[in-house]
Design a protein around this motif. Structure first.
Motif, short mmCIF file in Angstrom:
data_model
loop_
_atom_site.label_atom_id
_atom_site.label_comp_id
_atom_site.label_asym_id
_atom_site.label_seq_id
_atom_site.Cartn_x
_atom_site.Cartn_y
_atom_site.Cartn_z
N LYS A 284 36.77 47.58 51.83
CA LYS A 284 37.69 48.08 50.80
C LYS A 284 37.39 47.42 49.46
CE LYS A 284 42.69 48.24 49.71
NZ LYS A 284 43.10 49.62 49.98
N ARG A 285 37.42 48.21 48.40
CA ARG A 285 37.28 47.67 47.04
C ARG A 285 38.46 48.12 46.21
NH1 ARG A 285 34.62 50.50 42.34
NH2 ARG A 285 34.69 49.02 40.63
N THR A 286 39.00 47.20 45.44
CA THR A 286 39.96 47.56 44.40
C THR A 286 39.43 47.02 43.07
OG1 THR A 286 41.25 45.57 44.97
CG2 THR A 286 42.03 47.68 45.84
N VAL A 287 39.71 47.74 42.01
CA VAL A 287 39.29 47.31 40.68
C VAL A 287 40.51 47.32 39.77
CG1 VAL A 287 38.54 49.67 40.13
CG2 VAL A 287 37.74 47.76 38.72
N GLU A 288 40.73 46.21 39.10
CA GLU A 288 41.89 46.07 38.22
C GLU A 288 41.42 46.15 36.77
OE1 GLU A 288 44.51 46.35 39.75
OE2 GLU A 288 43.82 45.84 41.76
N GLY A 289 41.65 47.30 36.15
CA GLY A 289 41.14 47.56 34.81
C GLY A 289 41.87 46.83 33.70
N ASP A 290 42.98 46.15 34.04
CA ASP A 290 43.73 45.40 33.02
C ASP A 290 43.48 43.90 33.11
OD1 ASP A 290 45.01 45.28 35.49
OD2 ASP A 290 46.96 44.91 34.59
N LEU A 291 42.63 43.48 34.05
CA LEU A 291 42.43 42.05 34.28
C LEU A 291 40.99 41.65 33.95
CD1 LEU A 291 44.27 41.67 37.72
CD2 LEU A 291 45.18 41.22 35.43
N GLY A 292 40.76 41.31 32.70
CA GLY A 292 39.46 40.82 32.26
C GLY A 292 39.65 39.65 31.33
N VAL A 293 38.68 38.72 31.30
CA VAL A 293 38.87 37.48 30.54
C VAL A 293 38.15 37.51 29.18
CG1 VAL A 293 39.39 36.03 32.52
CG2 VAL A 293 37.01 36.38 31.88
N TYR A 294 37.76 38.70 28.73
CA TYR A 294 37.23 38.83 27.37
C TYR A 294 37.83 40.08 26.72
CZ TYR A 294 34.09 39.34 23.39
OH TYR A 294 33.60 39.50 22.13
N VAL A 295 37.31 41.26 27.11
CA VAL A 295 37.81 42.50 26.51
C VAL A 295 39.31 42.67 26.78
CG1 VAL A 295 37.61 45.02 26.54
CG2 VAL A 295 35.56 43.61 26.71
N ASN A 296 39.72 42.43 28.02
CA ASN A 296 41.12 42.62 28.40
C ASN A 296 41.90 41.32 28.49
OD1 ASN A 296 41.41 45.44 28.53
ND2 ASN A 296 40.28 45.51 30.45
N LEU A 297 41.41 40.29 27.82
CA LEU A 297 42.11 39.01 27.81
C LEU A 297 43.57 39.13 27.34
CD1 LEU A 297 40.73 35.61 26.62
CD2 LEU A 297 42.78 36.51 25.54
N PRO A 298 43.87 39.95 26.30
CA PRO A 298 45.28 40.06 25.86
C PRO A 298 46.22 40.53 26.97
CG PRO A 298 43.81 40.95 24.18
CD PRO A 298 42.97 40.70 25.39
N HIS A 299 45.74 41.36 27.90
CA HIS A 299 46.60 41.82 29.00
C HIS A 299 47.01 40.66 29.90
CE1 HIS A 299 46.23 46.08 28.14
NE2 HIS A 299 44.92 45.94 28.06
N ILE A 300 46.08 39.75 30.17
CA ILE A 300 46.41 38.60 31.02
C ILE A 300 47.35 37.65 30.29
CG2 ILE A 300 45.49 36.70 32.41
CD1 ILE A 300 42.89 38.21 32.69
N VAL A 301 47.10 37.45 29.00
CA VAL A 301 47.98 36.61 28.18
C VAL A 301 49.40 37.16 28.21
CG1 VAL A 301 48.51 35.86 25.83
CG2 VAL A 301 46.15 35.76 26.68
N GLU A 302 49.52 38.48 28.07
CA GLU A 302 50.84 39.12 28.10
C GLU A 302 51.52 38.93 29.45
OE1 GLU A 302 52.82 43.57 27.49
OE2 GLU A 302 50.69 43.25 27.07
N LYS A 303 50.72 39.01 30.52
CA LYS A 303 51.27 38.85 31.86
C LYS A 303 51.81 37.44 32.08
CE LYS A 303 50.32 39.73 36.69
NZ LYS A 303 51.04 38.51 37.10
N ILE A 304 51.06 36.43 31.64
CA ILE A 304 51.51 35.05 31.78
C ILE A 304 52.66 34.77 30.82
CG2 ILE A 304 50.85 32.61 31.54
CD1 ILE A 304 47.95 33.51 32.18
N GLY A 305 52.52 35.29 29.60
CA GLY A 305 53.48 35.02 28.53
C GLY A 305 52.92 34.00 27.57
#
Length: 452
Positions: A284-305
């Motif tokens: 099984k593979r899942t891909v999380e398009g909102d979880l990246g540490v460069y292009v999508n870094l702001p999404h992770i920052v928002e998730k943590i706060g």
């Protein structure tokens, strides 16, 4: 210098080139990289730059090779749309097959296609369209209707039919009359209690290889690459399946700049299988398009706060503003490690199944749904973040401890963590299609298990 085998990973921005000898001595020789030149209309420009970089890194005046393989996520990667009957059944099975092959799924529909759906397919212009629907000898009409609608679009895009076996002849006739390319494969959901995603996964990769050179900037790729080309995430899955033969149940995590991928290869435990309410694929593979540490870094920052991050990183806003594709200073690495851990734990939570209690006439009953990871013996890290960050092992080792209330079907405490130290899992996945034993030996070496 004469080299047995070159393997290129043609990414969206960077092309990495790995060199191996696989005949007299199985050995990883070195690595080079260059930009991916899709926008210039010729990906071989970047390939040649990566070749020059490789020659410089291994101290060679020139490089000759016998075999040249490639994985690719350039030109938008493998874009697919998936169309089935019931979302929780055939649609889910078809989606699992597409993701396992390394696809980026741009659209999913259940039931008969509407005019708005057809318009959206035209706008997406997928590389491949997957049509499923109906268990074998079950409902037929929806898949036939959808096949006719897609054939009439005349997109000249390869269509894979993986639905009710009774529809094979009619579907074939529909696409022949429309003059559109069609591949027929075994049903992804042949009966209510069974997923059959592997045949479709393999055909998706075959179709991708046949048609990828038509993508913008990829038209000249065959000038250099004389062996297989498969999607990069699908190549990582090939390596995971190969490693399962040697190591047993495992999962692989790849945290990138834009996405986080989780691959698991396990049947799960007998105990969970007995209470599982719907089937899950072995691989099984899942891909999380909102979880990246460069292009999508702001999404992770928002998730943590941001305010939460500032408790440990008062300079968080500056670190976010000045982020680099590859962190350089110790402070930058420490910050990216925090975000990588969040990406890992969130992605595993979304990938794993769980337990829940339901109440019926006989009282409370515990059931399981989703992917069972309780038998996983190894967690493997690959990709830029999880092969280069100082705390990569610590990050992956934290996964079992994130099991809130022991209600997630997570790997158990004490699971072993391995790192793809040479960052070559994707390359060896495509190599394994022709040189399985050499690929496995090189994989074990990269994981630090040469003597295993």
């Amino acid at each position: 210098m004469k080299i047995d085998c070159l393997i290129a990973e043609i990414g969206s921005t960077t092309t990495v080139l790995n060199a191996f000898n696989i005949k007299n001595e199985i050995k990883f020789i070195g690595q080079g990289q260059g930009p991916t030149t899709v926008l210039e209309g010729d990906v071989t420009i970047g390939l040649n730059m990566a070749l020059d970089s490789l020659a410089k890194n291994i101290g060679a005046d020139y490089i000759e090779y016998d075999e040249f393989f490639a994985t690719s996520s350039a030109a938008g990667g493998l874009r697919m749309t998936v169309h089935g009957l019931v979302y929780d059944m055939t649609v889910r099975a078809a989606k699992e097959a597409a993701l396992g092959a390394g696809a980026i799924i741009k659209m999913v529909t259940a039931g008969k296609l509407r005019r708005t759906d057809l318009q959206k397919i035209k706008e997406i212009r997928p590389n491949i369209i997957l049509v499923a629907g109906g268990v074998d000898y079950g409902e037929r009409e929806t898949a036939l209707y959808n096949a006719e609608q897609i054939a009439n679009l005349k997109l000249n895009v390869p269509v894979i039919y993986a639905g009710n076996i009774e529809n094979h002849e009619e579907v074939k006739l529909i696409f022949e009359e429309a003059g559109q390319p069609l591949y027929i494969v075994e049903n992804v959901y042949p009966r209510i209690d069974m997923l059959n995603v592997e045949p479709t996964r393999k055909v998706i990769q075959k179709v991708f290889e046949e048609h990828i050179t038509k993508a913008p900037g990829m038209s000249k790729v065959r000038n250099m690459v004389n062996e297989s080309i498969i999607p990069t995430p699908g190549a990582v899955m090939e390596s995971a399946i190969l490693l399962h033969e040697a190591l047993g149940d495992l999962m692989v995590l790849d945290v990138g700049g834009a996405t986080t991928d989780v691959h698991s290869v396990t049947e799960g435990s007998d105990e969970i299988q007995r209470i599982l309410i719907s089937p899950e694929p072995f691989a099984k593979r899942t891909v999380e398009g909102d979880l990246g540490v460069y292009v999508n870094l702001p999404h992770i920052v928002e998730k943590i706060g941001l305010e939460e991050l500032k408790k440990k990183f008062p300079d968080a806003e500056e670190l976010i503003e000045n982020r680099k594709p590859i962190p350089e200073t110790d402070r930058e690495k420490e910050f990216i490690e925090r975000l990588t851990k969040e990406a890992v734990l969130t992605a595993v939570r979304r990938h794993a199944g769980g337990l829940r209690h339901i109440f019926g006439p006989t009282g409370k009953k515990t059931v399981a749904e989703g992917k069972d990871l309780t038998n996983v013996k190894y967690i493997i890290g690959t990709g830029g973040a999880l092969t280069r960050l100082p705390k990569r092992v610590e990050i992956l080792s934290s996964i079992p401890y994130d099991n809130t209330g022991d209600m997630f079907l997570y790997p158990k405490k004490g699971v072993k963590v391995l790192i793809d130290n040479y960052y070559i899992m994707a390359s060896l996945g495509v190599l394994s299609k022709k040189h399985k034993e050499a690929a496995l030996k090189l994989l074990m070496e990269s994981l630090g298990l040469e003597g295993a």
